[in-house]
Write a protein that holds these residues in place. Structure first.
Motif, mmCIF file in Angstrom:
data_model
loop_
_atom_site.group_PDB
_atom_site.id
_atom_site.type_symbol
_atom_site.label_atom_id
_atom_site.label_comp_id
_atom_site.label_asym_id
_atom_site.label_seq_id
_atom_site.Cartn_x
_atom_site.Cartn_y
_atom_site.Cartn_z
ATOM 1 N N SER A 1 48.421 12.092 -30.607
ATOM 2 C CA SER A 1 48.468 11.375 -29.328
ATOM 3 C C SER A 1 49.224 12.131 -28.228
ATOM 4 C CB SER A 1 49.062 9.974 -29.528
ATOM 5 O OG SER A 1 50.388 10.056 -29.989
ATOM 6 N N GLU B 1 48.028 -3.981 -26.614
ATOM 7 C CA GLU B 1 49.342 -3.383 -26.871
ATOM 8 C C GLU B 1 49.232 -1.876 -27.017
ATOM 9 O OE1 GLU B 1 50.973 -2.617 -30.531
ATOM 10 O OE2 GLU B 1 49.906 -4.247 -31.553
ATOM 11 N N GLY B 2 50.276 -1.177 -26.577
ATOM 12 C CA GLY B 2 50.292 0.273 -26.697
ATOM 13 C C GLY B 2 51.546 0.876 -26.095
ATOM 14 N N ARG B 3 51.384 2.059 -25.521
ATOM 15 C CA ARG B 3 52.517 2.752 -24.896
ATOM 16 C C ARG B 3 52.286 2.965 -23.409
ATOM 17 N NH1 ARG B 3 52.957 2.223 -29.620
ATOM 18 N NH2 ARG B 3 54.202 3.389 -31.125
ATOM 19 N N ASP B 4 50.986 3.093 -23.053
ATOM 20 C CA ASP B 4 50.636 3.489 -21.687
ATOM 21 C C ASP B 4 49.661 2.508 -21.043
ATOM 22 O OD1 ASP B 4 48.521 3.950 -23.390
ATOM 23 O OD2 ASP B 4 47.916 5.835 -22.468
ATOM 24 N N ARG C 1 45.511 6.010 -34.488
ATOM 25 C CA ARG C 1 45.649 6.137 -35.947
ATOM 26 C C ARG C 1 44.312 6.519 -36.587
ATOM 27 N NH1 ARG C 1 50.221 3.891 -38.422
ATOM 28 N NH2 ARG C 1 51.772 3.230 -36.885
ATOM 29 N N LYS D 1 55.614 -5.610 -30.767
ATOM 30 C CA LYS D 1 54.381 -5.680 -29.965
ATOM 31 C C LYS D 1 53.221 -6.336 -30.711
ATOM 32 C CE LYS D 1 53.776 -1.314 -29.124
ATOM 33 N NZ LYS D 1 54.887 -0.710 -29.888
HETATM 34 O O1 DC Z 1 51.617 1.427 -32.048
HETATM 35 P P1 DC Z 1 51.381 2.365 -33.229
HETATM 36 O O2 DC Z 1 52.629 2.715 -33.990
HETATM 37 O O3 DC Z 1 50.300 1.873 -34.130
HETATM 38 O O4 DC Z 1 50.840 3.719 -32.558
HETATM 39 C C1 DC Z 1 50.485 4.828 -33.335
HETATM 40 C C2 DC Z 1 50.752 6.108 -32.553
HETATM 41 O O5 DC Z 1 49.874 6.191 -31.438
HETATM 42 C C3 DC Z 1 52.174 6.236 -32.006
HETATM 43 O O6 DC Z 1 52.711 7.487 -32.390
HETATM 44 C C4 DC Z 1 52.054 6.186 -30.524
HETATM 45 C C5 DC Z 1 50.604 6.449 -30.250
HETATM 46 N N1 DC Z 1 50.080 5.595 -29.193
HETATM 47 C C6 DC Z 1 49.919 6.142 -27.953
HETATM 48 O O7 DC Z 1 50.263 7.298 -27.748
HETATM 49 N N2 DC Z 1 49.392 5.392 -26.946
HETATM 50 C C7 DC Z 1 49.036 4.124 -27.166
HETATM 51 N N3 DC Z 1 48.514 3.403 -26.161
HETATM 52 C C8 DC Z 1 49.213 3.538 -28.436
HETATM 53 C C9 DC Z 1 49.749 4.313 -29.441
#
Ligand code: DC
Length: 224
Positions: free
Chosen positions: A105, A130-133, A46, A23
């Protein structure tokens, strides 16, 4: 390859996926290619984790963490992350902070604080985030959503090379972070139905970026 102009003002490309799927590298390169701003939402979690460790805030105390998160000044710029004015770019990549970020998180209260900030930043348009959600919660209306994946072995290999840690340790940490990311109740990692999945295993960064730029063109989001 030069920058592509004529970008819609509300242009937003959401890139979600697990750690190590590529990502950050892809999102940065894509932002540079299209002249968009890159936002790393993970760096924000973080920063909260680092502040929690430093202040001795318990990682399971949702209310205390949310209060802490709301009081922080976080500036996740393209290259450096600033926490209350201090450059924490390297500090937030330490394994201890990665593990803590995964724990902070999970809390809805922390996520609410972060999502609010992310939406405020994205309001001005012109981002690759970029992220998860991002495609599911932060910006469900994003005109282009990508879900990046890669095989677990490939993801661990990339992370190990990046962090200079033994592969086995990275693999174990990755497995537990993945499980927490996918299983958590709030903002869990899942693919938005209207996103396009790209498996980056064996692909070069440019190949992935080319595909996404082609999609943006097809959708009329950037000039042909
Ligand atoms: O992408 P990363 O590894 O730097 O993300 C760090 C932590 O934050 C990872 O455990 C997932 C969380 N995270 C999240 O819950 N939602 C996001 N939009 C981005 C990261």
């Amino acid at each position: 390859m030069g920058r592509t102009n004529s970008i819609l003002s509300d242009m937003l490309i959401a890139i979600d996926g697990p750690a190590g799927a590529g990502k950050s590298t892809v999102a940065r390169a894509l932002a540079a290619r299209l002249g968009l701003t890159y936002l790393d939402s993970g760096a924000m979690y973080r920063c909260v984790a680092l502040a929690a460790i430093r202040s001795g805030t318990a990682l399971d105390d949702a209310d205390a963490l949310a209060a802490l998160a709301r009081g922080l000044e976080i500036a996740p710029d393209a290259d450096r992350a600033l926490l209350d004015g201090e450059d924490v770019t390297e500090a937030i990549r330490e394994p201890e902070v990665s593990a803590a970020a995964s724990r902070v998180s999970v809390h809805q209260e922390v996520r609410d604080a972060m999502v609010e900030r992310q939406r405020a930043l994205l309001d001005s348009g012109g981002y690759v985030v970029e992220g998860r959600d991002i495609g599911t919660v932060v910006s469900p209306g994003a005109p282009l959503k990508i879900f990046l994946t890669a095989s677990p072995a490939e993801r661990a290999r990339r992370r190990a090379a990046e962090t200079d840690q033994p592969l086995e340790r990275v693999r174990a940490a990755q497995a537990s972070r993945d499980a927490r990311d996918r299983r958590r109740q709030h903002g869990a990692l899942r693919r938005a139905e209207d996103s396009t999945e790209i498996d980056t295993t064996g692909l070069a960064v440019d190949q992935v970026v080319d595909r996404i730029v082609a999609m943006a063109r097809e959708r009329g989001l950037v000039a042909r």
